[in-house]
Design a protein around this motif. Structure first.
Motif, PDB file in Angstrom:
ATOM      1  N   ALA A   3       0.844  -1.208   0.000  1.00  0.00           N
ATOM      2  CA  ALA A   3       0.000   0.000   0.000  1.00  0.00           C
ATOM      3  C   ALA A   3       0.872   1.248   0.000  1.00  0.00           C
ATOM      4  CB  ALA A   3      -0.922   0.012   1.212  1.00  0.00           C
ATOM      5  N   MET A   4       0.332   2.318  -0.594  1.00  0.00           N
ATOM      6  CA  MET A   4       0.991   3.621  -0.594  1.00  0.00           C
ATOM      7  C   MET A   4      -0.051   4.684  -0.298  1.00  0.00           C
ATOM      8  SD  MET A   4       3.233   3.311  -4.060  1.00  0.00           S
ATOM      9  CE  MET A   4       3.775   4.986  -4.078  1.00  0.00           C
ATOM     10  N   ARG A   5       0.341   5.710   0.446  1.00  0.00           N
ATOM     11  CA  ARG A   5      -0.551   6.843   0.674  1.00  0.00           C
ATOM     12  C   ARG A   5       0.281   8.123   0.716  1.00  0.00           C
ATOM     13  NH1 ARG A   5      -3.809   3.466   0.083  1.00  0.00           N
ATOM     14  NH2 ARG A   5      -5.880   3.255   0.990  1.00  0.00           N
ATOM     15  N   SER A   6      -0.358   9.207   0.205  1.00  0.00           N
ATOM     16  CA  SER A   6       0.298  10.522   0.240  1.00  0.00           C
ATOM     17  C   SER A   6      -0.679  11.565   0.742  1.00  0.00           C
ATOM     18  CB  SER A   6       0.736  10.937  -1.162  1.00  0.00           C
ATOM     19  OG  SER A   6       1.502   9.938  -1.780  1.00  0.00           O
ATOM     20  N   GLU A   7      -0.157  12.563   1.452  1.00  0.00           N
ATOM     21  CA  GLU A   7      -0.989  13.731   1.799  1.00  0.00           C
ATOM     22  C   GLU A   7      -0.118  14.974   1.653  1.00  0.00           C
ATOM     23  OE1 GLU A   7      -1.990  12.458   5.909  1.00  0.00           O
ATOM     24  OE2 GLU A   7      -1.230  14.402   6.523  1.00  0.00           O
ATOM     25  N   PRO A   8      -0.741  16.168   1.585  1.00  0.00           N
ATOM     26  CA  PRO A   8       0.054  17.379   1.358  1.00  0.00           C
ATOM     27  C   PRO A   8       0.995  17.655   2.537  1.00  0.00           C
ATOM     28  CG  PRO A   8      -2.299  17.808   1.035  1.00  0.00           C
ATOM     29  CD  PRO A   8      -2.187  16.464   1.648  1.00  0.00           C
ATOM     30  N   THR A   9       2.096  18.342   2.271  1.00  0.00           N
ATOM     31  CA  THR A   9       3.059  18.702   3.321  1.00  0.00           C
ATOM     32  C   THR A   9       2.392  19.547   4.392  1.00  0.00           C
ATOM     33  OG1 THR A   9       4.564  19.052   1.467  1.00  0.00           O
ATOM     34  CG2 THR A   9       5.416  19.544   3.653  1.00  0.00           C
ATOM     35  N   LYS A  45      -3.834   0.579   7.501  1.00  0.00           N
ATOM     36  CA  LYS A  45      -5.133  -0.122   7.445  1.00  0.00           C
ATOM     37  C   LYS A  45      -5.256  -0.895   6.133  1.00  0.00           C
ATOM     38  CE  LYS A  45      -8.510   2.174  10.415  1.00  0.00           C
ATOM     39  NZ  LYS A  45      -8.555   3.634  10.641  1.00  0.00           N
ATOM     40  N   ASP A  46      -4.852  -0.252   5.035  1.00  0.00           N
ATOM     41  CA  ASP A  46      -4.962  -0.865   3.716  1.00  0.00           C
ATOM     42  C   ASP A  46      -4.097  -2.119   3.627  1.00  0.00           C
ATOM     43  OD1 ASP A  46      -4.499   0.469   0.286  1.00  0.00           O
ATOM     44  OD2 ASP A  46      -5.271  -1.442   1.014  1.00  0.00           O
ATOM     45  N   VAL A  47      -2.829  -2.008   4.040  1.00  0.00           N
ATOM     46  CA  VAL A  47      -1.927  -3.149   3.881  1.00  0.00           C
ATOM     47  C   VAL A  47      -2.332  -4.288   4.824  1.00  0.00           C
ATOM     48  CG1 VAL A  47      -0.049  -2.599   5.502  1.00  0.00           C
ATOM     49  CG2 VAL A  47       0.470  -3.701   3.332  1.00  0.00           C
ATOM     50  N   TYR A  48      -2.791  -3.949   6.045  1.00  0.00           N
ATOM     51  CA  TYR A  48      -3.235  -5.002   6.973  1.00  0.00           C
ATOM     52  C   TYR A  48      -4.477  -5.707   6.424  1.00  0.00           C
ATOM     53  CZ  TYR A  48      -0.217  -2.883  10.575  1.00  0.00           C
ATOM     54  OH  TYR A  48       0.845  -2.375  11.288  1.00  0.00           O
ATOM     55  N   PHE A  69       3.909   7.483   2.436  1.00  0.00           N
ATOM     56  CA  PHE A  69       4.068   6.221   3.151  1.00  0.00           C
ATOM     57  C   PHE A  69       3.981   5.060   2.171  1.00  0.00           C
ATOM     58  CE2 PHE A  69       4.054   7.818   7.415  1.00  0.00           C
ATOM     59  CZ  PHE A  69       3.457   9.061   7.281  1.00  0.00           C
ATOM     60  N   SER A  70       4.879   4.083   2.339  1.00  0.00           N
ATOM     61  CA  SER A  70       4.763   2.865   1.556  1.00  0.00           C
ATOM     62  C   SER A  70       5.036   1.708   2.501  1.00  0.00           C
ATOM     63  CB  SER A  70       5.733   2.882   0.372  1.00  0.00           C
ATOM     64  OG  SER A  70       7.053   3.105   0.785  1.00  0.00           O
ATOM     65  N   MET A  71       4.221   0.679   2.388  1.00  0.00           N
ATOM     66  CA  MET A  71       4.327  -0.466   3.310  1.00  0.00           C
ATOM     67  C   MET A  71       4.067  -1.760   2.570  1.00  0.00           C
ATOM     68  SD  MET A  71       2.087   1.095   6.462  1.00  0.00           S
ATOM     69  CE  MET A  71       2.220   2.835   6.862  1.00  0.00           C
ATOM     70  N   TRP A  72       4.723  -2.824   3.032  1.00  0.00           N
ATOM     71  CA  TRP A  72       4.341  -4.149   2.555  1.00  0.00           C
ATOM     72  C   TRP A  72       4.386  -5.157   3.688  1.00  0.00           C
ATOM     73  CZ3 TRP A  72       8.090  -6.130  -1.891  1.00  0.00           C
ATOM     74  CH2 TRP A  72       9.291  -6.630  -1.353  1.00  0.00           C
TER      75      TRP A  72
END
Lengths: 389, 355, 175
Positions: free
Chosen positions: A239-245, A263-266, A379-382
């Protein structure tokens, strides 16, 4: 998500250092060759290359995938270069995984590197922008205020940060690749607490080093994984997520992008209780206090309780903790910025393959790899496992 | 393979200097324009991917600022390549193929007016042996054109004809930067810049941004129903890279374009139009041959990169230009090409069809 | 040849000149600060005020237009004490770098807090801008040398401040 994807080869720079006297081509080729050797493969067995690194200002080479095509055996093959700031090592692995999960490719080489010694990382990160006040605060100056706010909210004891740093540096002693192998007499809590203050509360002892290095992995489909001489790791979720600085009243201590990404990766990996169901985690902690902060954000502890987990020794392999974090020594012991995310992902995979040597968590079957970047906004997670999902 | 179609494309006017407008303001224009074409809210986009180059603007993390144009609250699934946005499209297309996403927004942007473009591009070269000599992009391209001439594959007249056609086609493109009626004689009378290249054989400096939306068949058919526009299917897409060292390559042909074209299935049908990312006039001739196109294909009806070259989005713009013409029925099948690196080192080919 | 050391490092200096576009929105801000005024922009969709404006309301990805003049008093939302010097600056470490929110606005910006004992600054401390001499004013946030704690004003509860502002901006929403 799509076709199953296995990790069958992992290679790293033999020893991460502040300045590695190799060319960039030599640096990446070493890690890639180590991965090929681990997988029992040759350059001809690779269908495509996906590389990632952080800003080109760190080395002074624009779009280096062009220069590195030859060193990575990519002539006549597809080449892609990912750049998502500090999380890039992780994002690159995720993009490479999509090459396999989509069914379009059978076996790919993915690699992330940084050769910060070529240029000046601090300058690259805080080059003076016109019209703004010149503060030379760097990454530490950005994160220290956020850490102070965490400390205020959680009322954590002041030595938690140093305890995290000490733990990770002790873990690093068991990792032959790690940059920082501190002599025993330095691994003392009081010494860490007395180190020079940089950006309050962060002392010199609890911030990451600047390293050169590369990390590579070979990913392949189910059919080819069967031929792997060493045990494969399997991807259970990405999963990957981005938000503004910055945006009005942005929550910076526990960013929403981190919560959503986890939450997405889990959910993909079928995990409801990360502390119980994961055997270890490699988490991007460049400044000590981010361990308790991420313990909360990633659902290993309730909000406000992350520091208690650290304090109890639960995240320490040496102390026999039930959820060791950063057995590799983490970013606090080794930080080639663009590679650090992939090192987290690769170390998690090494653990569930049972190939982590002296830093192995006995019987590890499921692990989390995590990376973050920018103003704690990417954020990136696996999640990887010993068994095919 | 899931069927994936282009359903929207928007480009800001290509100008020599966008003035006070910064990256975020340009990207907002492009992204809002594309979303408006299909009535998409932020929540209709499953995945976002962009292409840009830090060194263009002189600050690390240029792409981070552009995130402000997307409304990423709540957080979005987003990625970025430090390459032309055509490769961002490739990453997004793969993501949809995994089955995890159904729609994607792709955008590219760049303000070439801010920095020393030619010096920036010299930094793309081998940092130990080549870059310290500071070869500029135009001289490198000049080497390639000279090699083609010596091999009997190119004449100055042919180069001028490419430019004449580009500027003439650009007259019908409201976004084009350079357009007008010129003659071969007029152009050949100009002095050479880096022989045999003249100024008009080289890409202009351009500021701008473009955005494109792709979606699965189900979404595409639903969204475009009743609009008079049809989804444009990506029936093949492939990319390849060649050796970085100019001396080891045959500069008069493009092996990577040929392979990518074959893998993408260019020859599987009639090619009505082709948009070739040839920043230099001689490269259009080279690429046409590499793709096996003949005179029955209209090349660069938009005017191509010689009429406006948003560095880091020019490849995406080729895809968008073909898609636009197929979408409104002017053509049925087309080829779009994107390039990266000096003398066409890396190339992407996409085959687009309306059904 | 045997007594020649291998070449391990080469120096390859790079000098590049860039121009920088502030953007429409930031340009307006800079023109105002040259006259000693702080002018933010309000998002027409959320009603929140952003200063310095960068052209878009990042929450919604839409341009901001409505200008709002703001006082030069602010609240400390977060801060750190920096021990690393700033090149070519009078400011001596340890100095405070803080995330401040100007009164009547909703997005923090980073600046120095000075003219006080570092220990006296807390989260919620009220501060006021200390401007450089007018003769030094240019198109820059540097026209304000630093922010100084306001004597006699107690630190505020920043959670309460946030809640108050979110309520106040409701009236300006046009979603």
């Amino acid at each position: 998500m799509g076709n199953p994807c296995a990790i069958v080869g992992i290679g790293q720079t033999e020893r991460y250092k502040a300045k590695i006297k190799k060319s960039m081509a030599g640096l990446v080729r070493e890690a890639a060759q180590n991965a090929l050797t681990d997988a029992g493969l040759t350059w001809a067995d690779i269908d495509a290359v996906v590389i990632g690194k952080a800003p080109d200002f760190f080395e002074g080479v624009v779009m280096p995938e062009l220069y590195l095509a030859d060193a990575l055996g990519c002539v006549g093959k597809p080449m892609l270069r990912v750049h998502t700031a500090g999380s890039v090592g992780g994002s690159t692995a995720i993009v490479a995984a999509s090459y396999i999960q989509s069914g379009v490719f059978k076996r790919v080489l993915t690699l992330a590197y940084e050769k910060q010694s070529e240029s000046n990382a601090m300058w690259a990160l805080s080059s003076q922008q016109p019209f703004s006040p010149h503060l030379n605060a760097g990454a530490g100056g950005f994160f220290a205020p956020i850490i102070r706010e965490y400390m205020r909210r959680s009322k954590a004891p002041l030595d938690i940060g140093c305890k995290v740093a000490l733990k990770d540096r002790k873990h690093a002693l068991k990792n032959p690749h790690a940059h920082m192998h501190e002599p025993a007499e330095n691994l003392d809590l009081q010494k860490y607490m007395d180190a020079m203050m940089l950006w309050e509360p962060l002392r010199f002892s609890e911030v990451c080093p600047s390293s050169d290095g590369a990390c590579a992995m070979i990913l392949c489909n189910e059919e080819l994984a069967k031929k792997s001489p060493n045990k494969p790791a399997w991807i259970h979720g990405t999963a990957m997520r981005s938000e503004p600085t910055m945006y009005p009243w942005r929550e910076e201590v526990n960013p929403q992008a981190s919560i959503d990404c986890a939450k997405d990766v889990y959910s993909q990996a079928g995990i409801t209780n990360p502390r119980k169901e994961l055997d270890m985690a490699e988490v991007y902690v460049p400044f000590s206090w981010y361990e308790p902060m991420w313990l909360e954000s990633l659902g290993f502890a309730d909000v406000g309780e992350g520091w208690k987990l650290t304090e109890s020794g639960a995240t320490s392999l040496d102390q026999g903790g039930d959820i060791p974090w950063n057995c590799s020594g983490g970013v606090l012991s080794t930080n080639p910025i663009g590679a650090s995310g992939m090192i987290r992902f690769a170390e998690a995979a090494l653990q569930v393959r049972g190939m982590a040597g002296d830093r192995q968590v006995p019987g590890a079957k499921k692990a989390l790899g995590h990376a973050y970047g920018g103003g704690a906004q990417f954020f990136s997670m696996w999640v990887v496992g010993s068994d095919k999902p | 393979m899931r069927e994936v179609a282009i359903i929207a494309y928007h480009q800001t006017p290509m100008v020599r200097d966008a003035g006070a407008k910064n990256d975020v303001e340009l990207v907002m224009e492009a992204v809002h324009g594309a979303k408006a074409q299909v009535g998409f809210k932020n929540t209709d986009i499953d995945f976002t991917c962009s292409g840009s180059c830090d060194y263009l603007g002189g600050a690390a993390f240029a792409f981070v600022g552009a995130l402000d144009a997307l409304g990423a609250v709540p957080p979005i699934s987003e990625s970025h390549v430090e390459m032309d946005a055509a490769w961002a499209l490739y990453e997004a297309w793969l993501k949809i193929q995994t089955g995890h996403f159904d729609t994607a927004l792709i955008y590219g942007f760049g303000k070439s007016s801010h920095g020393p473009m030619h010096e920036v591009l010299a930094l793309q070269l081998d940092p130990y042996y080549t870059q310290p000599l500071w070869p500029d992009q135009i001289s490198m391209a000049g080497l390639q054109a000279r090699a083609m001439m010596d091999a009997g594959k190119l004449t100055e007249k042919q180069m001028a004809e490419v430019v004449v056609k580009s500027r003439k086609n650009a007259k019908a493109n409201p976004n084009a930067q350079l357009k007008g009626d010129y003659t071969v004689e007029q152009l050949l009378a100009e002095p050479t810049l880096s022989s045999p290249l003249r100024k008009h054989d080289c890409p202009p400096i351009t500021d701008g941004a473009s955005a494109l939306i792709i979606a699965t068949r189900e979404v595409a058919e639903k969204v475009l129903a009743g609009t008079g526009k049809r989804p444009v299917y990506i029936t093949g897409i492939d990319h390849r890279i060649e050796s970085h060292q100019l001396g080891t390559r045959d500069l008069t042909s493009s092996m990577s374009t040929r392979i990518a074209g074959e893998q993408a299935g260019v020859k599987k049908g009639k090619v009505d139009i082709a948009e070739l990312h040839a920043p230099f006039s001689h490269q259009e001739i080279l690429l046409k041959e590499a793709l096996g196109l003949d005179d029955s294909t209209v090349i660069n009806p938009s005017g191509g990169p010689l009429a406006g070259n948003i560095f880091m989005s020019a490849g995406l713009d080729r895809i968008g230009a073909v898609a636009t013409r197929i979408m409104n029925g002017e053509a049925n099948r087309g080829v779009a090409h994107a390039t990266s690196g000096a003398c066409l080192q890396q190339n992407l080919v996409a085959v687009l069809e309306g059904k | 040849m045997s007594d020649q050391k291998p070449v391990e490092i080469i120096d390859s200096p790079v000098y590049m000149n860039y121009s920088f576009a502030a953007g429409r929105a930031t340009s307006n801000f800079l023109r105002s600060i040259k006259e000693g005024k702080l002018v933010g922009q309000r998002s027409s969709i959320t009603g929140k005020v952003i200063v310095p404006p960068r052209g878009s309301d990042a929450e919604t990805g839409t341009p901001t237009f409505e200008e709002v003049e703001l006082p030069d008093t602010a609240t400390v939302i977060m801060f750190t004490v920096v021990y690393i010097p700033i090149p070519n600056s009078k400011v001596q470490p340890p100095f405070i770098v803080a995330n401040l929110v100007l009164d009547n606005s909703d997005q923090t910006f980073i600046h120095l807090v000075s003219g006080c004992k570092n220990e006296d600054v807390k989260i919620g401390t009220r501060v006021k801008a200390v401007w450089r001499d007018k003769s030094e004013w240019g198109y820059s946030f540097n026209n304000i040398e630093y922010f100084q704690p306001i004597a006699g004003e107690a630190p505020v509860d920043i959670d309460a401040l946030r809640a108050k502002r979110l309520k106040e901006v409701e009236a300006f929403k046009h979603a």
